[in-house]
Design a protein around this motif. Structure first.
Motif: not given
Length: 406
Positions: A45-54, A82-88, A106-114
């Motif tokens: 799983s990919v998370w968008s977090c501000d752990h200090s505030n959380s 994200i899974c290995m297929v996204d990276i492949i 590259s940022p992991v967000s590149a894998l999430l764009s599609k």
């Protein structure tokens, strides 16, 4: 009785589930690759977090109210998977073939764009199973659910905060698991008697055989099937590999690719669909076909990808000579690939882990469910007696039937 069964809370299906391993949206593709290799999970799983505030918010609030509203905590939310297929598939892009090491930064967000954001949805533990099914029928693949019995103590949260890790599992003082279509199908299968006589009906009679699926020709370049692989990953299905007569020879399954490493990108770039099936088959790629891949990469001046394959492939001895001379001629290459011809590759697919799972139009609903669950896939191919593809039955098709039953 069926309605009462599906009124159970989704928390009942989460008992004993391990907490999610997660990755920050600020991580790189290389971080995602390392996390997947260190995990036994199919995806992360990919998370968008501000752990200090959380953590500040969580420590100042009582644990009794920590499960009131999952979606209101917008400072800590699962934004995808994200899974290995996204990276492949990412490494197979034209601009990344020459320098895969650079692409991994590259940022992991590149894998999430599609990847559609709706594939992952936050859900309350008190939500009913029928509500979960409705979300899945709307396109959700993974439902993120708090594990109520895993409220993290403040001291433990502070300790975890201090330890630098790219895979935090604590979000706002809580751990999460996720529910998949497979989990729901297992639950329904365990209570299949409640749905009699539905379970005994054929998939043809129920009208759940979908004629729409992605496919590629047996002798086509595997690289030409990249978009089909990405589509199959999104749909949780597979890419059918067929001959000129429409006979199902095998498949390129994202579920199988996810068990491989990133060097499969080199095989996809250089091999045909038939040879790729042999490459990803159970037991790892044969040494001679790996050498063919390396030789073809060098022919295309893809030295970066070639070095990546040499470094990460366990089937190539470190002291082995260069294969430039050995595979410089088309004749040598053809002879080396000969044993991966149609007949042998097909028989291998029918006896190994990577084989295509098939049924017939007259197969019962419960038989198809058992087939898919036993092989840990979300679909079953439907073929005629001569092996021609009729269509595909997916977990989504099956969930629609149960949803209409109540």
């Amino acid at each position: 009785m069926a309605a009462g069964l599906l009124a159970h809370e989704v928390a009942d299906l989460c008992l004993g589930k391990p907490p999610l391993k997660s990755l920050s949206i600020s991580a790189t593709v290389a971080d995602a690759l390392a996390a997947l290799k260190a995990s036994d999970d199919y995806c992360i799983s990919v998370w968008s977090c501000d752990h200090s505030n959380s953590i500040k918010k969580s420590s100042s609030s009582s644990s009794s109210s920590s499960f009131n509203n999952v979606n209101n905590e917008e400072d800590c939310i699962c934004v995808g998977k994200i899974c290995m297929v996204d990276i492949i598939c990412y490494l197979c892009k034209e601009e990344n073939l020459c320098c895969p090491s650079f692409a991994l930064q590259s940022p992991v967000s590149a894998l999430l764009s599609k990847v559609p954001a709706a594939l992952v949805r936050h859900v309350e533990p008190s939500s009913s199973i029928v509500e979960a099914i409705d979300l899945m029928l709307q396109g959700a693949q993974n439902l993120v659910i708090p594990i109520e019995s895993r409220i993290i103590e403040t001291s433990k949260r502070k300790l975890l905060q201090k330890s630098a890790s790219i895979t935090p599992t604590i979000h706002n003082g809580r751990e999460f698991c996720w529910l998949t279509q497979e989990d729901v199908i297992r639950f329904l299968l365990n209570s299949i008697g409640v749905f009699s006589p539905l379970a005994a009906l054929s998939i043809e009679r129920l009208g759940i055989i979908s004629p729409e699926f992605v496919a590629t020709r047996y002798h086509s370049r595997a690289w030409s099937a990249i978009e089909a692989i990405e589509q199959a990953l999104t749909d949780q299905t597979s890419v059918a590999v067929v001959d000129d007569d429409g006979i199902l020879v095998g498949e390129i399954s994202p579920f199988t690719l996810a068990c491989c490493n990133e060097t499969v990108a080199a095989a996809i770039t250089t091999l045909s669909a038939s040879d790729l099936m042999a490459y990803i088959d159970c037991g790892g790629p044969p040494e001679d076909i790996v050498r063919v891949v390396i030789a073809r990469l060098k022919e295309r001046n893809l030295e970066g990808m070639s070095k990546e394959l040499m470094t990460n492939s366990p089937n190539i001895p470190s002291n082995s000579p260069s294969s430039d001379e050995e595979f410089s001629s088309p004749t040598a290459t053809t002879s080396r690939l000969g044993r991966y011809g149609r007949s042998n590759s097909y028989s291998a697919r029918m006896t190994r882990r990577a084989e295509a799972i098939v049924c017939h139009p007259g197969s019962s609903l419960v038989a198809v469910m058992i087939q898919a669950i036993a092989r840990c896939v979300n679909y079953v191919w439907v073929i005629e007696e001569d092996g021609s593809v009729v269509g595909i039955v997916t977990f989504s098709n099956i969930l629609e039937v149960f949803r209409e039953y109540i």
